[in-house]
Write a protein that holds these residues in place. Sequence first.
Motif, PDB file in Angstrom:
ATOM      1  N   ARG A 335     -42.138 118.446  15.088  1.00  0.00           N
ATOM      2  CA  ARG A 335     -40.846 118.344  15.860  1.00  0.00           C
ATOM      3  C   ARG A 335     -39.872 117.394  15.345  1.00  0.00           C
ATOM      4  O   ARG A 335     -40.148 116.493  15.576  1.00  0.00           O
ATOM      5  CB  ARG A 335     -40.852 118.515  17.428  1.00  0.00           C
ATOM      6  CG  ARG A 335     -39.662 118.561  18.264  1.00  0.00           C
ATOM      7  CD  ARG A 335     -40.133 118.582  19.787  1.00  0.00           C
ATOM      8  NE  ARG A 335     -40.398 117.424  20.222  1.00  0.00           N
ATOM      9  CZ  ARG A 335     -40.589 117.193  21.420  1.00  0.00           C
ATOM     10  NH1 ARG A 335     -40.429 118.154  22.270  1.00  0.00           N
ATOM     11  NH2 ARG A 335     -40.654 115.920  22.041  1.00  0.00           N
ATOM     12  N   ASP A 338     -36.602 114.053  19.581  1.00  0.00           N
ATOM     13  CA  ASP A 338     -36.324 114.413  20.727  1.00  0.00           C
ATOM     14  C   ASP A 338     -35.869 113.182  21.664  1.00  0.00           C
ATOM     15  O   ASP A 338     -36.647 112.847  22.605  1.00  0.00           O
ATOM     16  CB  ASP A 338     -37.421 115.043  21.695  1.00  0.00           C
ATOM     17  CG  ASP A 338     -36.749 115.739  22.906  1.00  0.00           C
ATOM     18  OD1 ASP A 338     -35.628 115.752  23.305  1.00  0.00           O
ATOM     19  OD2 ASP A 338     -37.722 115.991  23.751  1.00  0.00           O
ATOM     20  N   ARG A 366     -29.057 114.864  23.964  1.00  0.00           N
ATOM     21  CA  ARG A 366     -30.578 114.500  23.846  1.00  0.00           C
ATOM     22  C   ARG A 366     -30.847 115.663  22.438  1.00  0.00           C
ATOM     23  O   ARG A 366     -30.102 116.552  22.367  1.00  0.00           O
ATOM     24  CB  ARG A 366     -31.272 114.412  24.927  1.00  0.00           C
ATOM     25  CG  ARG A 366     -31.394 115.575  25.557  1.00  0.00           C
ATOM     26  CD  ARG A 366     -32.359 115.641  26.598  1.00  0.00           C
ATOM     27  NE  ARG A 366     -33.835 115.704  26.123  1.00  0.00           N
ATOM     28  CZ  ARG A 366     -35.028 116.299  26.664  1.00  0.00           C
ATOM     29  NH1 ARG A 366     -34.739 116.523  28.181  1.00  0.00           N
ATOM     30  NH2 ARG A 366     -36.247 116.202  26.371  1.00  0.00           N
ATOM     31  N   GLU A 439     -36.460 125.492  26.123  1.00  0.00           N
ATOM     32  CA  GLU A 439     -36.753 124.553  27.118  1.00  0.00           C
ATOM     33  C   GLU A 439     -35.529 124.237  28.296  1.00  0.00           C
ATOM     34  O   GLU A 439     -35.596 123.484  29.063  1.00  0.00           O
ATOM     35  CB  GLU A 439     -37.216 122.885  26.919  1.00  0.00           C
ATOM     36  CG  GLU A 439     -36.664 122.721  25.482  1.00  0.00           C
ATOM     37  CD  GLU A 439     -37.423 121.294  24.880  1.00  0.00           C
ATOM     38  OE1 GLU A 439     -38.285 120.723  25.622  1.00  0.00           O
ATOM     39  OE2 GLU A 439     -36.833 120.813  24.025  1.00  0.00           O
ATOM     40  N   ASP A 463     -39.596 120.677  30.296  1.00  0.00           N
ATOM     41  CA  ASP A 463     -37.985 120.424  30.523  1.00  0.00           C
ATOM     42  C   ASP A 463     -37.808 122.035  31.070  1.00  0.00           C
ATOM     43  O   ASP A 463     -36.840 122.030  31.944  1.00  0.00           O
ATOM     44  CB  ASP A 463     -37.470 120.365  29.220  1.00  0.00           C
ATOM     45  CG  ASP A 463     -37.456 119.010  28.737  1.00  0.00           C
ATOM     46  OD1 ASP A 463     -37.163 118.160  29.610  1.00  0.00           O
ATOM     47  OD2 ASP A 463     -37.744 118.540  27.603  1.00  0.00           O
ATOM     48  N   ARG A 473     -37.707 115.125  35.761  1.00  0.00           N
ATOM     49  CA  ARG A 473     -39.368 115.233  35.668  1.00  0.00           C
ATOM     50  C   ARG A 473     -39.699 113.756  35.805  1.00  0.00           C
ATOM     51  O   ARG A 473     -40.870 113.470  35.986  1.00  0.00           O
ATOM     52  CB  ARG A 473     -39.667 115.732  34.486  1.00  0.00           C
ATOM     53  CG  ARG A 473     -39.162 115.318  33.124  1.00  0.00           C
ATOM     54  CD  ARG A 473     -39.312 116.324  31.961  1.00  0.00           C
ATOM     55  NE  ARG A 473     -40.361 115.793  31.080  1.00  0.00           N
ATOM     56  CZ  ARG A 473     -40.743 116.232  29.892  1.00  0.00           C
ATOM     57  NH1 ARG A 473     -39.701 117.016  29.234  1.00  0.00           N
ATOM     58  NH2 ARG A 473     -41.538 115.790  29.129  1.00  0.00           N
TER      59      ARG A 473
HETATM   60 MG    MG Z   1     -38.952 118.806  25.971  1.00  0.00          MG
END
Ligand code: MG
Length: 579
Positions: A335, A338, A366, A439, A463, A473
């Motif tokens: 990925r 992030d 983000r 997400e 998310d 969260r």
């Molecule tokens: Mg996430």
Amino acid sequence: MFSLHGTGIGGGIVVGRAVVLESRLIDVPRYRILPEQRAAELGRLDRAIDTVRLELADLGEQLPADAPPEAQALLQIHAMMLDDPTLVEQTRLAVESHGQNAEWAFFAQVEHLAAQFEQFEDAYLRERGRDLTQVADRVLKALAGSGRRLPERPKPGDVPLVFIAHDVAPADMLHLKQAGGFALDLGGTASHTAILARSMNVPAVVGLNTGSLLVRDDDWVVLDGDAGVLMVAPDEIVLEEYRHRMLMGLLERKQLERLVHVPTATVDRVAIELHANIELPAEAEQALEAGADGVGLFRTEFMFMNRDERPGEDEQYEAYAAAVIAMRGRPVTIRTIDIGADKPLRIDDETYDPVAAAANPALGQRAIRYSLAEPDMFLEQLRAIHRAAEHGPVRLLIPMLVHGHEVEQSLRLIAQAREQVFERTGRVAPEVPVGGMIEVPAAALTAGMFARRLDFLSIGTNDLIQYTLAIDRTDHAVASLYDPFHPAVLQLVSQTIRAAARAGKPVSVCGEMAGDLEATRLLIGMGLRSFSMHPASLLRVKREILRCDAARLRTRVSRLLGSDDPVKVQAGLKRLREN
Ligand code: MG
Ligand code: PEP
């Protein structure tokens, strides 16, 4: 009783007696050596180094057949440090020219080198400073004429020994394997000791700061390697409770281990893929041990966090390639970073990090938004990923997509990065499948568009729940409202799975929900055929899948999804899990 908290390395629970290992030798003698005694002093230094060399070679020969492969490599690293000219030659010079005694000359040189290792931003290199001090301790003890105090290996049936220490050399970890667990003042997740602990499956907690000073030899202790807690001198009732949990944990682990090579399929023979989530390349080993079909989520941002300069292309390439090589032909889903929200680049320096200063970072720049705003940085990561793909199957995953144009822009930059790899290396990098993370509710509601344009989807439920329920969260005050089974969340997850199926593209869940046993039947019933989770959860989820009937679950879950009443949904879920 009191409890100490550190970083859990895993391995379950052990109840046993503490063995407090002597801490680092700090009383190093210091005196002057007369010119006529200096040759003899150098001889004493050489003999001590030879003794340690032999000690390490002996340890290497005595390695049990089932010792992890890293153990031999670590002993070799320690032996190589003894041949390092900056260590030995500078020590000899200090004895010969300045008349320092061997202990002091050696100690001063080690401290000097260890301080240099400390300066490294890279956690791996900092940990090599620890290797150096561990070898140095052996030499100082050899100079003092004392051996290393390690208890005898316990016999089967003995009360487990829990080693408590300021630090433990990886070579000594082999005794810990027999013993039952260890708790250390020092160490982070990238330390060799922690890496070995993970591969040995020994309960372990590191980073207890001054914990080793507070525990006495022979104290009863409970070590919970999953929770990162060491309980010292607990009451009998607590001990009993944890003995029971330890026994249950051991029995369960034995049963689960038998499932590693069992193909993952439901009772009605629907094949399911189980992948692992990792944050560091070294964790790929744990994924393989759990029998993972691949890495479903490599969270690369951890490599970028808490350092002054971001990792360059080569450093990234090495990390990605290490994970790809370790997975031996199984796919690795990398990925792109992030960064942002609860993962700022630096937690201690707001000025360094533009996203940390945003009014509401979770809704700010983000993940892919950040990468697209920093195309040079993004291209660098994309080039590193393409170069790593030469070592085995790689899939590229884009976090937090919302808009179609983010897909277009990402695909353009991915193609550009691949061309740049060709221009710079003359090699054609393999084309990597590109997937998107769903997400955000907007992405789930338009999942078909993402599925058509991309090669696969991955649902980030962590998310998705946060943004659907408007629950931060990370905020404890609203944690009780964070409900993965809220009907709105379930509908979004189910809708995404269906949209991917319609487009004929694979879809996976890689949020915590994938490793949550309470959600396994539900997700199978929604039609999910690929899960990605922390390796520690993988075999438990596999056991649950082996008991599922996918066709039956599909009917039951579609009925359940028809309800918008959270209470009814909860009741339906309970029935689903019970039979
Ligand atoms: Mg996430
Ligand atoms: C998620 O959001 O579910 C996810 C897997 O990504 P992360 O937890 O890294 O935000």
